[in-house]
Each structure stands twice: as C-alpha cells, then as structure tokens.
Design an enzyme around this catalytic site. Structure first.
Site, PDB file in Angstrom:
ATOM      1  N   LYS A 160      20.358 -14.008  20.916  1.00 31.39           N
ATOM      2  CA  LYS A 160      19.238 -13.105  20.684  1.00 31.39           C
ATOM      3  C   LYS A 160      18.037 -14.002  19.928  1.00 31.39           C
ATOM      4  O   LYS A 160      18.492 -15.097  19.381  1.00 31.39           O
ATOM      5  CB  LYS A 160      19.481 -11.932  19.394  1.00 31.39           C
ATOM      6  CG  LYS A 160      18.436 -11.297  19.003  1.00 31.39           C
ATOM      7  CD  LYS A 160      18.734  -9.892  18.188  1.00 31.39           C
ATOM      8  CE  LYS A 160      19.237 -10.171  16.921  1.00 31.39           C
ATOM      9  NZ  LYS A 160      18.105 -10.822  15.907  1.00 31.39           N
ATOM     10  N   GLU A 185      12.729  -4.060  14.837  1.00 31.52           N
ATOM     11  CA  GLU A 185      13.038  -4.005  13.365  1.00 31.52           C
ATOM     12  C   GLU A 185      11.858  -3.405  12.645  1.00 31.52           C
ATOM     13  O   GLU A 185      10.828  -3.760  12.701  1.00 31.52           O
ATOM     14  CB  GLU A 185      13.570  -5.056  13.012  1.00 31.52           C
ATOM     15  CG  GLU A 185      13.824  -5.362  11.410  1.00 31.52           C
ATOM     16  CD  GLU A 185      14.587  -6.421  10.998  1.00 31.52           C
ATOM     17  OE1 GLU A 185      15.084  -7.206  11.828  1.00 31.52           O
ATOM     18  OE2 GLU A 185      14.743  -6.610   9.696  1.00 31.52           O
TER      19      GLU A 185
END
Ligand code: KIV
Length: 271
Positions: A120, A189
């Site tokens: 990631k 996020e």
C-alpha cells in the site's frame, strides 16, 4: 472461494468479487506474529502491516521515521502468523515518492522478504509513476487517499480532508487514476462520507474506509485503537471494542502485588 495455488484464502481477486457481491470487507492492522494470529483466526479479511507501527509500537509522533527494514521486519512477523487473510504491507515514507525505479526496488524487497500479498502507498497523481512501475512487476498495489499521514508536514493537521470542492475533485480524480492504473483497492482516510460514497460508486475496485463513513466497501481500523490498548487517541470515527488498557493495567498491578506479597509463585507453579 480461494484461488488455486494461492498461499492464502483471501486474494486481491477475492476482494473484487466481494465488492461485486456487495459483501463488506473487514481490515485491521497487525504488526507482530501473535496479534496477526489472533486477527487471522478471528476471521478478518485483510491484515494491514501499517506504518502506524511508528505511532502505536515505536511511540513516534508521525509515521515518517519508519524505514524499509522496519516494515520488512513487521511484515515477516505478521505473515508467519497468517493463514487466511490477505496481507498488505505499507511502503514507508521516502521509498516510493519521486523515483519509480527505487519504488519498484523497494516493493520487490517487501514482496520477496515478507511474503506479503500486496503493498500500500499514499497519494494519487503525484505517485502514479511509481504505482504503474510497481504494477509492471505483478505486485498488487493498494492506494491510500484523503488523510495521508506521511504528508502531515504538508497539511500541518490531522483534521478531516477534502471538505472543499477543489480537494474533493482532486481526490475523486486520483481514485479514478489509481483504478485505471490497476490498483486492487483504495483506502480513503478521514474524508466526508458523502465523497467516499461517490468514490465507492464510481470504482469497480473495493474502497476501504477509515473515518470515511459506511457507504464504502469495507472498513479498516488500527488494532491498538479498536482494542483500547492505546487510550491516547479518540477520534470521532473510532469504535472501541474493548478496554484492554484497563484490563492490562489491572493484570500487571495484580502480578506486582502477588510478587511483593510472595503469593506468586505458589507450590503448583514451581518444580
Ligand atoms: O498505517 C496504517 O495503519 C494505515 C491505516 C490507518 C489505513 O495506513
């Protein structure tokens, strides 16, 4: 369903199937063998070896000090304990920005040395070259947009991102770019729920949220936060499923008291 020959039952292919079926994806962080075993046995779909290890394990203020060697050490510890979940390892700050060849070399080290399933990295158009280069080696890439903690010095705050139109538009475009490049999923996020919903509807790859509302394809939390091991961090998006800080403190206090009083060890606890 598992893919024949795959090491673990959950694959990037399986994540896309889950999205297509409307089956929500559960994701949690883990940084060590014992916690990874617990999380995997409990049935989580994806385990993230997050660079949040910098905060919850090492006590750093930001994630920036994490090195490739740190992430590889945590990745190795986790994969030894995982049989079913897909394991994703975060690429640390400084190992993929601005140089796609160095990014590829870093990603290859992670995959070779940890036996993880995916990496990631944070960012959109700014890191597209690196994303594309890593994908050429057959390494699955998960994107991460919105609040990207490795850019904390640029933002100067951990407040909600993409509330304004310009930033929201860029995030939406970045999500499309990451999907087009071939990313297997994207983490969003701390952004408005309305925006994450729009992104999740527009993408065919799974969108995993943290502080991004419920209208996405899955959720991720930091294990120390959701278990209440760490009681210093209480954002609105966090649900605590246990108060291990209190349970652990009381257990340690009982142990100290038993040692001091001579109650531990007793006859059955010795040879
Ligand atoms: O490092 C991490 O734990 C993360 C999650 C917060 C998504 O990137």
């Amino acid at each position: 369903m598992s893919v024949e020959g795959a090491r673990r039952a959950v694959t990037t292919y399986r994540l896309k199937e889950m999205k297509a079926r409307g089956e929500k994806i559960s994701m949690l962080t883990a940084y060590d063998y014992t916690m990874a075993q617990i999380v995997d046995n409990a049935g989580v779909d994806v385990i993230l070896v997050g660079d949040s290890a910098a905060n919850v394990l090492a006590g750093f203020q930001t994630t920036l000090p994490m090195t490739l060697d740190h992430m590889i050490y945590h990745g190795q510890s986790v994969t030894r304990g995982v049989k079913k979940a897909l394991v994703v390892v975060d690429m640390p700050f400084g190992t993929y920005q601005g140089n796609s060849l160095a990014a590829l070399a870093s990603a290859i080290r992670i995959m070779k040395e940890t036996e993880a399933d995916c990496i990631k990295l944070e960012g959109g158009s700014e890191v597209l070259d690196s994303v594309e280069r890593i994908l050429t080696a057959g390494i699955p890439v998960m994107g991460h947009l919105g609040l990207t903690p490795q850019s904390i010095n640029k933002y100067g705050t951990y407040a909600v991102r993409a509330k304004g139109q310009e930033e929201a538009d860029k995030l939406f475009e970045d999500a499309l770019l990451l999907e087009k490049a071939g990313c297997c999923a994207v983490v969003l996020e701390k952004i408005p729920a309305e925006l994450s919903k729009r992104v999740a509807e527009a993408l065919t790859i799974p969108v995993i949220g943290i502080g991004a509302g419920g209208d996405v394809d899955g959720q991720v939390l930091v294990i120390h936060d959701m278990l209440g091991i760490n009681n210093e961090f209480s954002p609105r998006f966090l649900r605590r499923y246990a108060d291990l800080f209190t349970i652990m403190t009381e257990a340690v206090q009982s142990y100290c008291a038993d040692v001091k009083s001579g109650d531990f060890p007793n006859e059955s606890e010795q040879y």
